[in-house]
Design an enzyme around this catalytic site. Sequence first.
Site, PDB file in Angstrom:
ATOM      1  N   TYR A  50     -14.163   4.660  12.145  1.00 61.28           N
ATOM      2  CA  TYR A  50     -12.751   4.398  11.855  1.00 61.28           C
ATOM      3  C   TYR A  50     -11.881   4.745  13.055  1.00 61.28           C
ATOM      4  CZ  TYR A  50      -8.083   5.205   9.936  1.00 61.28           C
ATOM      5  OH  TYR A  50      -6.722   5.201   9.723  1.00 61.28           O
ATOM      6  N   GLY A  90       0.803  -1.216   0.000  1.00 59.37           N
ATOM      7  CA  GLY A  90       0.000   0.000   0.000  1.00 59.37           C
ATOM      8  C   GLY A  90       0.834   1.264   0.000  1.00 59.37           C
ATOM      9  N   PHE A  91       0.158   2.378   0.133  1.00 58.89           N
ATOM     10  CA  PHE A  91       0.794   3.700   0.078  1.00 58.89           C
ATOM     11  C   PHE A  91       1.918   3.821   1.101  1.00 58.89           C
ATOM     12  CE2 PHE A  91       0.059   8.188   1.859  1.00 58.89           C
ATOM     13  CZ  PHE A  91       1.113   8.728   1.145  1.00 58.89           C
TER      14      PHE A  91
END
Length: 333
Positions: free
Chosen positions: A163, A10-11
């Site tokens: 989140y 991922g990033f």
Amino acid sequence: MRVLVTGGAGFIGSHVVDVLAERGHAPVVFDVRDRAADDVRDVHAVRAALVGVDAVCHQAAMVGLGDGVADAAAYVSRNDLGTAVLLAEMAAAGVRRLVLAGSMVVYGEGRYRCAAHGVVRPGPRAVADLEAGRFEPRCPRCGDALSPGLVGEDAPLDPRNVYAATKVAQEHLASAWARSADASAVALRYHNVYGPRMPRDTPYAGVASFFRSALARGAAPRVFEDGAQRRDFVHVRDVARANAVALEADVPAGACVAYNVGSGEPHTVGEMAAALARACGGPDPQVTGEFRRGDVRHVTADSSLLRAELGWRPRVSFDAGVREFAHERPPAA
């Protein structure tokens, strides 16, 4: 060390992999982007991946604000159940070192001071105030204006969306694991991460990505509220180095230590939009007055503890990082 990096394609995770390799470690990527079977909720996949591993850098997560509570089960499953599975298998495998990707969202609003009442914690902003363009929180005791400051790791946690609640739970799970397994954990509370490989229009630290995408279309970046909301934009390579430093740190067994990871230089969202527009040679930002329920006004990092205890320093300046980000070809969404 042989280090399992969940979310390693991922990033942020991909930069962590790069930095670990540069420092002589052997990173092992575990990511559903590379292999659908690499799901941290899958006990058998995690168990196999941990063979021969000395430490884990846990980046895998479902990110973003979430949409009310409609997607709460998905967030809890991916973030909290996934972390629980990983920690249980680490305990069974004898892997005793963890670095967890945390987030500044655990704080809710940042730190505020009232001239009359000192440090105060304003509650969520009222929709009526936001609709009227009254974006700044007021003192909950007297209603006067507040001065925003830097939030430290000792601030009370106040998650304001699903989140954020899962990120708090991840830290608590890591703390329980460290105590029960006689292991060490570091939770790195990332502030607004940006830089190369940031997916187009990602919901994570999304403003920089959204602004760049608009400019790539020749459109003006749309800035919500009045653009004066303060954030700490920290470059992804500095975040990756923080992960490496934390993995190498001498953290006492049984402890889970939290550190803010920020540049130490607050900038407004409007400043980020204007800097990107200048770097891209695009139109000036458009301040819209729109707002998102659940957004906080100001949250900026006091990263002095990470600097003092682990010797980490950010290296990429805001201007240099924005110029690089503006001219990078963004990956596909």
